[in-house]
Scaffold this motif. Structure first.
Motif, mmCIF file in Angstrom:
data_model
loop_
_atom_site.group_PDB
_atom_site.id
_atom_site.type_symbol
_atom_site.label_atom_id
_atom_site.label_comp_id
_atom_site.label_asym_id
_atom_site.label_seq_id
_atom_site.Cartn_x
_atom_site.Cartn_y
_atom_site.Cartn_z
ATOM 1 N N UNK A 127 0.876 -1.228 -0.147
ATOM 2 C CA UNK A 127 -0.223 -0.320 -0.316
ATOM 3 C C UNK A 127 0.900 1.411 0.144
ATOM 4 N N UNK A 128 0.591 1.803 -0.871
ATOM 5 C CA UNK A 128 1.854 3.235 -1.300
ATOM 6 C C UNK A 128 0.568 4.482 -0.797
ATOM 7 N N UNK A 129 1.281 4.725 -0.079
ATOM 8 C CA UNK A 129 -0.130 6.225 0.844
ATOM 9 C C UNK A 129 0.853 6.980 0.211
ATOM 10 N N UNK A 130 0.994 8.341 -0.579
ATOM 11 C CA UNK A 130 1.024 9.860 0.020
ATOM 12 C C UNK A 130 0.051 11.231 0.731
ATOM 13 N N UNK A 131 0.604 12.060 1.195
ATOM 14 C CA UNK A 131 -0.136 12.778 1.765
ATOM 15 C C UNK A 131 0.390 14.004 1.601
ATOM 16 N N UNK A 132 -0.412 15.319 0.940
ATOM 17 C CA UNK A 132 0.045 16.439 1.138
ATOM 18 C C UNK A 132 -0.078 17.432 1.759
ATOM 19 N N UNK A 133 -0.407 17.841 3.254
ATOM 20 C CA UNK A 133 -1.347 18.729 4.331
ATOM 21 C C UNK A 133 -2.805 17.647 4.547
ATOM 22 N N UNK A 134 -3.579 18.232 4.535
ATOM 23 C CA UNK A 134 -4.569 16.899 4.403
ATOM 24 C C UNK A 134 -5.196 16.646 4.219
ATOM 25 N N UNK A 135 -4.685 16.472 2.699
ATOM 26 C CA UNK A 135 -4.914 15.601 1.328
ATOM 27 C C UNK A 135 -4.334 14.474 1.473
ATOM 28 N N UNK A 136 -4.798 13.619 1.487
ATOM 29 C CA UNK A 136 -4.400 11.338 0.705
ATOM 30 C C UNK A 136 -4.602 11.271 0.412
ATOM 31 N N UNK A 137 -4.366 10.307 -0.338
ATOM 32 C CA UNK A 137 -4.625 9.220 -1.692
ATOM 33 C C UNK A 137 -3.991 7.502 -1.279
ATOM 34 N N UNK A 138 -4.003 7.255 -1.910
ATOM 35 C CA UNK A 138 -3.741 5.243 -1.907
ATOM 36 C C UNK A 138 -3.170 4.798 -3.207
ATOM 37 N N UNK A 139 -2.233 4.214 -2.790
ATOM 38 C CA UNK A 139 -2.541 2.811 -4.735
ATOM 39 C C UNK A 139 -2.046 1.245 -3.885
ATOM 40 N N UNK A 140 -2.311 0.777 -4.847
ATOM 41 C CA UNK A 140 -1.530 -0.379 -4.650
ATOM 42 C C UNK A 140 -0.627 -0.767 -5.375
ATOM 43 N N UNK A 141 0.522 -1.748 -5.032
ATOM 44 C CA UNK A 141 1.321 -1.767 -5.507
ATOM 45 C C UNK A 141 1.873 -3.942 -5.965
ATOM 46 N N UNK A 142 1.453 -4.397 -6.870
ATOM 47 C CA UNK A 142 1.551 -5.468 -6.380
ATOM 48 C C UNK A 142 3.289 -6.012 -6.948
ATOM 49 N N UNK A 143 3.277 -7.243 -6.320
ATOM 50 C CA UNK A 143 5.518 -7.320 -5.991
ATOM 51 C C UNK A 143 4.909 -8.595 -6.334
ATOM 52 N N UNK A 144 5.748 -9.513 -6.849
ATOM 53 C CA UNK A 144 6.534 -10.703 -6.895
ATOM 54 C C UNK A 144 8.102 -10.833 -6.801
ATOM 55 N N UNK A 145 8.289 -11.860 -6.030
ATOM 56 C CA UNK A 145 9.474 -12.240 -6.316
ATOM 57 C C UNK A 145 9.443 -13.744 -6.385
ATOM 58 N N UNK A 146 10.390 -13.841 -7.700
ATOM 59 C CA UNK A 146 9.521 -15.610 -7.997
ATOM 60 C C UNK A 146 10.955 -16.650 -7.643
ATOM 61 N N UNK A 147 10.353 -18.152 -7.259
ATOM 62 C CA UNK A 147 11.192 -18.722 -7.055
ATOM 63 C C UNK A 147 12.775 -18.498 -7.450
ATOM 64 N N UNK A 148 14.086 -18.661 -7.014
ATOM 65 C CA UNK A 148 15.057 -18.453 -7.506
ATOM 66 C C UNK A 148 15.466 -19.296 -9.412
ATOM 67 N N UNK A 149 15.212 -21.027 -8.578
ATOM 68 C CA UNK A 149 15.064 -21.795 -9.321
ATOM 69 C C UNK A 149 16.282 -21.655 -9.929
ATOM 70 N N UNK A 150 17.324 -22.518 -8.750
ATOM 71 C CA UNK A 150 18.749 -21.750 -8.536
ATOM 72 C C UNK A 150 19.800 -23.833 -9.401
ATOM 73 N N UNK A 151 20.329 -23.323 -10.801
ATOM 74 C CA UNK A 151 20.876 -24.558 -11.039
ATOM 75 C C UNK A 151 21.305 -25.167 -10.552
ATOM 76 N N UNK A 152 21.087 -26.609 -11.143
ATOM 77 C CA UNK A 152 22.152 -27.847 -9.721
ATOM 78 C C UNK A 152 22.409 -28.875 -11.123
#
Length: 743
Positions: A127-152
């Motif tokens: 959740x990304x909150x931005x605020x200016x004085x009494x004004x504020x709003x927000x947005x959602x940021x979807x973040x994915x960290x995929x499985x590494x899949x390291x070599x074998x």
């Protein structure tokens, strides 16, 4: 407002009534001013518009990676700094947000995924909150960290190597999701093994491991680890290494004797250790006229059947060759000795016969070394090689370079005054300071090659240049020989030093006399040799018949063996020796015999009553041969079999038991046959392998590890090795009739 005005009117009317009632004239009526207009209503407050944060697209972030997410804020005329705040970041996901300054509408988030993430896929909504004085709003940021899949790494099969070889192994890398580079390291490497590995570049999937095994590496089985660190995680694979000198072996070490035109089939045992697969066997460096067919050996075979053929016109000779067994990059080889022999066991190559009347061509004598033709014929016939002769020539060169200006050689200070000589080692600090022994050791190998002060074989040409070396050495011995005041002087003929030293000098003088061409110097050589023999005969122990360190001492088998060789050399080269001393010497040799009851005279001790010694057994047997034992003497045969149990080493690194080798080589050479052929192969290769080949020591043999090397030093070890390598032509065989063929 209306109520207020109405109140004022009522008040005025009341006042007027009161006034009239009192008789007073009513005041004049004054009209009230109009009320002021009401003030305009205040303007409505300006309408405030909210701030807006632009939509944030989903972010996919690899473990250990960073990303910058831009933020776009629509101010809608709202002034001031904008604060940014993020909620919902799990452990391992770091988000940094900076304030957006007044007048700016763009900012950014810095997001970093820790290397510890990626074991499983991570999906989170920030959740990304931005605020200016009494004004504020927000947005959602979807973040994915995929499985590494390291070599074998898939398992690696065992890598089988042999000492002294290199091998390259490809190690497979199964990429999975990860496509980046992989830096590898090698761990747990065995001693005497070197491993290097290439890094795997991005999008490649093979690592190359190079393994180099030192020639002296021991057998070992050990897993080498190929390891890498990615995202803080250790990964790798074990590469099983096995170093084995002989993962398989075909036992070929034997003598195969054939007559020209013959074909034989021989069965060779096959043994396997680590390698169980198919094998290929083929010959290497066959002599002219000999054919050995290559053989395929199946995995379940325990014997290989090999066909050996000799052409009808093949020349009689003996030749060591190798049968090489291979399986891929693995190899094993063993010697096989091929003797092409005629039906006539008295045959010798006609090249040895120069003059049918010369006594030097009698059995056991020294005439075979006089010409390059006779030397080469005997080399071929008894198993010498170009390599063995090259070793002899290197040794003669070393001896010539270390002769002193007065013609002598020293056992202890042979390098004195020799520019650049660094040959002397710690082993030699206690060497005997004996010029007689040193000079004899210096001269004898030149005589063994057929070089005297006035003649030399015509080839190789270097031999002729050594005549001066021999002359100076002989002159030193003769010049320092004691000449008695009368014929009864027991020191008459003494060359100096111990009985060993005098005996060696005597052999040198006798050989020089016998080999020398006729000229004015030959009579004086004969006198010196006769006087030296005279001293030996006078020094014999009267009762026991032996010799020891000083005149008249009770004998030992070691000194007696050398003295007897000197006496026999005198006889073979034309110097008369009375028979009684030889009879007494025979009795002393009898007294040292300590063989088993069934073959008492097959082994010998240092002195009577002591236990057997290998070297003295060889010395005793050679003395017996020169005393007249027949070739089929049972104790001689038993003694030779005893010697064959102690062959020279197949892969020794120091020269070893030279005293034993010197005598045993001569005993077996005179007997000839398969035993000598096998012995000779090992002896020849051992001496070639252990000769020094670098620096000022080139051509010599290191006394480190040599028996008696501490007393005799490098002069002793070099001379004894050279005399042993010259066995083919130094003495003619004792039991083979020399049939002279005119040329």
């Amino acid at each position: 407002m209306k109520a207020t005005i109405l109140g004022l009117v009522c008040c005025l009317a009341a006042c007027m009534v009161v006034a009239i009632g009192c008789g007073e004239s009513p005041p004049p009526v004054v009209e009230a001013p109009p009320p002021p207009p009401p003030p305009p209503p205040p303007p409505p407050p300006p309408e405030v518009k909210p701030i807006e944060l632009a939509e944030l697209p989903p972010l996919s972030l690899e473990s250990g990676a960073k990303a910058t997410v831009p933020l776009a804020v629509k101010r809608n005329d709202n002034a001031g700094a904008i604060q940014v705040r993020v909620e919902g970041a799990p452990e391992g996901l770091t988000v940094k947000a900076a304030e957006i300054a007044d007048g700016q509408s763009s900012g950014q988030l810095e997001i970093e995924a820790a290397p510890t993430l990626g074991d499983a896929e991570l999906t989170v909504n920030l959740t990304i909150h931005v605020k200016l004085g009494e004004l504020q709003t927000m947005r959602m940021l979807a973040v994915k960290v995929p499985e590494l899949g390291l070599p074998t790494f898939p398992p690696v099969n065992e890598v089988l190597l042999q000492p002294g070889v290199k091998k390259t192994v490809d190690v497979k890398l199964e990429r999975q999701r990860y496509r980046g580079p992989v830096e590898l390291r090698v761990e747990n490497v065995p001693a005497k093994v070197t491993c290097t590995v290439t890094n795997v570049e991005a999008n490649q999937d093979v690592a190359t491991l190079e393994v180099a095994v030192a020639a002296d590496a021991p057998n070992v089985a050990q897993a080498v680890r190929l390891a890498a660190t990615l995202f803080g995680r250790e990964l790798g694979v074990d590469v099983p290494l096995k170093v084995e000198n002989r993962p398989f072996q075909v036992d070929t070490f034997r003598v195969v004797t054939l007559v020209p035109g013959d074909t034989q089939y021989i069965e060779l045992p096959v043994t396997r250790s680590s390698y169980k697969g198919p094998l290929q066997l083929k010959p290497d460096s066959l002599p002219p006229g000999v054919t050995i067919k290559s053989v395929e050996i199946l995995p379940d075979q325990t014997k290989a059947r090999v066909e050996v053929s000799v052409a009808p016109d093949a020349v009689q000779r003996v030749h060591s060759t190798k049968l090489v067994t291979t399986a891929g990059d693995l190899t094993s080889s063993d010697a096989i000795v091929i003797r092409v022999a005629g039906l006539d066991n008295t045959y010798l190559p006609p090249a040895i016969a120069a003059d049918p009347e010369t006594p030097l061509l009698r059995r056991g004598s020294v005439g075979g070394r006089l010409t390059p033709e006779s030397k080469q014929a005997l080399l071929d016939f008894y198993g010498g090689t170009p390599e063995s002769e090259a070793a002899v020539m290197r040794g003669l060169k070393w001896l010539a370079e270390h002769q002193q200006a007065d013609g002598s050689w020293s056992l202890k200070e042979y390098g004195k005054g020799i520019a650049g000589c660094d040959c002397q080692g710690a082993k030699e600090t206690g060497a005997d300071d004996c010029l007689t022994a040193g000079t004899a050791f210096g001269v004898l190998p030149f005589l063994g090659a057929g070089v005297t002060h006035n003649r030399a074989p015509s080839h190789p040409p270097e031999l002729a240049a050594y005549q001066k070396v021999v002359e100076q050495g002989l002159m030193f011995l003769a010049r320092n020989q004691t000449r008695g005041k009368d014929k009864n002087d027991k020191k008459d003929g003494f060359l100096g030093g111990s009985m060993y030293a005098h005996t060696l000098g005597t052999i040198a003088l006798c050989e020089a006399y016998g080999l020398a061409a006729d000229d004015r110097t030959k009579p004086s050589l004969k006198i010196s040799a006769q006087l030296a023999i005279k001293y030996l005969l006078n020094a014999q122990h009267e009762a026991g018949g032996g010799w020891r360190y000083g005149p008249g001492q009770a004998g030992d088998m070691s000194v007696t063996g050398w003295v007897f060789l000197a006496i026999r050399t005198a006889q073979l080269t034309g110097i008369d020796v009375l028979k009684p001393p030889l009879v007494r010497a025979g009795r002393f040799v009898d007294s040292c015999a300590v063989g088993p009851p069934e073959a008492k005279n097959s082994r010998y001790a240092y002195t009577p009553g002591q236990p057997e010694k290998l070297a003295l057994t060889a010395a005793g047997l050679l003395t017996r041969q020169y005393l007249g034992w027949r070739r089929d003497e049972p104790d001689l045969i038993a003694g030779a079999q005893y010697l064959m149990k102690s062959l020279p080493p197949e892969s020794g690194t120091n020269v070893g038991a030279l005293y034993y080798y010197y005598y045993a080589t001569q005993v077996l050479h005179h007997l000839e046959g398969p035993d000598f052929d096998l012995w000779n192969h090992r002896m020849r290769e051992h001496l070639i392998r252990t000769q020094q080949l670098t620096g000022h020591r080139t051509g010599s043999w290191n006394p480190e590890g040599a028996d008696h090397g501490g007393r005799g030093g490098r002069m002793y070890s070099t001379a004894m090795a050279l005399l042993t390598l010259q066995v083919y032509y130094r003495h003619l065989p004792m039991y083979r009739v020399v049939k002279i063929t005119a040329r």
